[in-house]
Design an enzyme around this catalytic site. Structure first.
Site, PDB file in Angstrom:
ATOM      1  N   ARG A  82       0.799  -1.226   0.000  1.00  0.00           N
ATOM      2  CA  ARG A  82       0.000   0.000   0.000  1.00  0.00           C
ATOM      3  C   ARG A  82       0.834   1.280   0.000  1.00  0.00           C
ATOM      4  NH1 ARG A  82      -2.708  -3.975   2.694  1.00  0.00           N
ATOM      5  NH2 ARG A  82      -4.958  -4.121   2.250  1.00  0.00           N
ATOM      6  N   HIS A 107      -0.711  -2.608  -4.465  1.00  0.00           N
ATOM      7  CA  HIS A 107      -0.023  -3.463  -5.445  1.00  0.00           C
ATOM      8  C   HIS A 107       0.120  -2.811  -6.821  1.00  0.00           C
ATOM      9  CE1 HIS A 107       0.081  -6.416  -2.422  1.00  0.00           C
ATOM     10  NE2 HIS A 107      -1.064  -7.020  -2.650  1.00  0.00           N
ATOM     11  N   HIS A 180       3.367 -12.809  -4.954  1.00  0.00           N
ATOM     12  CA  HIS A 180       2.254 -13.024  -4.033  1.00  0.00           C
ATOM     13  C   HIS A 180       1.731 -14.463  -4.114  1.00  0.00           C
ATOM     14  CE1 HIS A 180      -1.526 -12.365  -1.918  1.00  0.00           C
ATOM     15  NE2 HIS A 180      -1.283 -11.078  -1.772  1.00  0.00           N
ATOM     16  N   TYR A 182       0.216 -17.864  -2.673  1.00  0.00           N
ATOM     17  CA  TYR A 182      -0.499 -18.387  -1.509  1.00  0.00           C
ATOM     18  C   TYR A 182      -0.109 -19.854  -1.343  1.00  0.00           C
ATOM     19  CZ  TYR A 182      -4.060 -14.590  -1.335  1.00  0.00           C
ATOM     20  OH  TYR A 182      -4.747 -13.409  -1.212  1.00  0.00           O
ATOM     21  N   ASP A 252      -2.141  -9.651   8.354  1.00  0.00           N
ATOM     22  CA  ASP A 252      -1.900  -8.975   7.081  1.00  0.00           C
ATOM     23  C   ASP A 252      -0.929  -7.844   7.366  1.00  0.00           C
ATOM     24  OD1 ASP A 252      -1.927  -8.148   4.487  1.00  0.00           O
ATOM     25  OD2 ASP A 252      -4.012  -7.482   4.446  1.00  0.00           O
ATOM     26  N   GLU A 318       5.082 -12.654   1.285  1.00  0.00           N
ATOM     27  CA  GLU A 318       5.516 -11.731   0.241  1.00  0.00           C
ATOM     28  C   GLU A 318       6.764 -10.977   0.701  1.00  0.00           C
ATOM     29  OE1 GLU A 318       2.000  -9.235  -0.612  1.00  0.00           O
ATOM     30  OE2 GLU A 318       0.958 -10.744   0.598  1.00  0.00           O
TER      31      GLU A 318
END
Length: 353
Positions: A82, A107, A180, A182, A252, A318
């Site tokens: 961000r 992003h 990114h 997962y 997060d 990340e």
């Protein structure tokens, strides 16, 4: 003459041509990557009995990535994470950026590096499987100054997938490249990752406000649910009544790996699934590691094998520079000058233990 990587069509993109899926394979791993967003589409790794299985959340074609959005497996740029207010100032000039997350940038904006087809420079199977992708982001793209030429090099050797990220610019700018993926080492088909054991080589993390923008503090993890200096199950901490966990609906947050001295490649995190024995070790020279427990996965869509991705179906790790660094002088700088080359390394090693 080198042997080319195995490749196949991955679907058509509106106004952007066709996407291609490439397969990199070693004696240990099988990795599939598409030029659309430079995404890791799938990784198959062995369990303690030697059986290969999927350990990455993803989709079977480009249409699914277009429909469901998100950042599944993708390269992130020009700026991962961000930037508050979608605005930066450089050399006394203010630049308004693409605000694709409320008033903020996330992003890289509405059309970040995750939404473009990268050009293929190299796709070779020998002597080691290698895929080299490049993308030219024009001056003013998503509001950022300078024409930026980015390069992403994936190399697979035995049990390790290495990703090298590079960039150059024609004007002073800011840049923060990352990926990114997962992960679910048990297999996404078995449920969530809350039983996984995680350790992070970080003494501190970046607290955020309710909009998930860093406050500027670099807060010690000691005495908080963010202390993963020793292995701990994700599920043992994620339900703690900590205000920071409320902000992101779970984890997060960016963990501070190295804020002093020269960048060196070192262990950032270790993830282990006790059921299958699979272990993921991440080494990087990035200063931060964003840890995201898939809190906003709603179960509204299915991925590989028809598996529905619900909350905490995967863990995103990340490796990146700090979010919102242009607004915090105490954070490591993310500025890039025309005479400099940006270069970062992330290595993903899959073993059992």
């Amino acid at each position: 003459m080198t042997t080319p990587l195995a490749s196949e069509p991955f679907g058509q993109l509106p106004d952007r041509g066709a996407a291609t899926l490439f397969t990199l394979e070693s004696a240990v791993l099988r990795v599939r990557i598409t030029d659309y967003g430079g995404r890791m589409v799938s990784i198959e790794a062995p369990d303690r009995d030697g059986r290969r299985g999927h350990v990455l959340l993803g989709f079977d074609n480009v249409a699914a990535y277009l429909q469901y959005g998100g950042s599944f497996g993708t390269l992130l740029g020009r700026y991962a994470n961000r930037i508050a207010g979608a605005v930066i100032s450089l050399d006394g000039k203010t630049y308004d950026l693409s605000n694709n997350s409320g008033a903020d940038m996330l992003h890289g904006g509405a059309i970040g590096f995750n939404r473009v087809v990268w050009s293929v420079l190299t796709a070779q199977a020998e002597p080691v499987p290698k895929l080299v992708l490049t993308h030219v982001s024009p001056d003013g793209d998503q509001g950022f100054p300078g024409e930026v030429t980015a390069r992403a090099t994936y190399e697979l050797e035995a049990d390790t997938l290495a990703l090298t990220l590079e960039a150059r610019t024609t004007k002073p700018t800011v840049i923060n490249l990352s990926a990114h993926p997962y992960f679910n080492l048990a297999s996404p088909s078995v449920g969530d990752v809350l039983g996984h054991e995680l350790s992070i080589a970080a003494d501190a993390f970046l607290p955020t406000d309710a909009a998930q923008i860093p406050t500027g503090e670099i807060h010690p993890v000691a005495g908080t649910p963010f202390d993963f200096r020793h292995p701990a199950q994700l599920g043992s901490r994620i339900r703690h009544p900590d205000p920071q966990l409320f902000h992101g609906l779970g984890y997060d947050h960016c963990f501070a790996l190295n804020t002093h001295g020269a960048r060196t490649l070192k262990r950032a995190a270790r993830l282990r699934d006790p059921v299958t024995g699979r272990v993921l070790e991440i080494d990087t020279d990035q200063v931060g590691l964003q840890v995201y427990t898939g809190n906003k996965l709603t179960g509204a869509f299915a991925g590989h094998g028809g598996v529905v991705y619900r909350q905490s179906a995967g863990l995103a790790l990340e490796a990146q520079d700090f979010p919102d660094a242009p607004h915090h002088p105490n954070f490591p700088s993310t500025s890039l000058e025309p005479n400099d080359t940006y270069r970062r390394i992330i290595r993903y090693r899959f073993t059992v233990g």
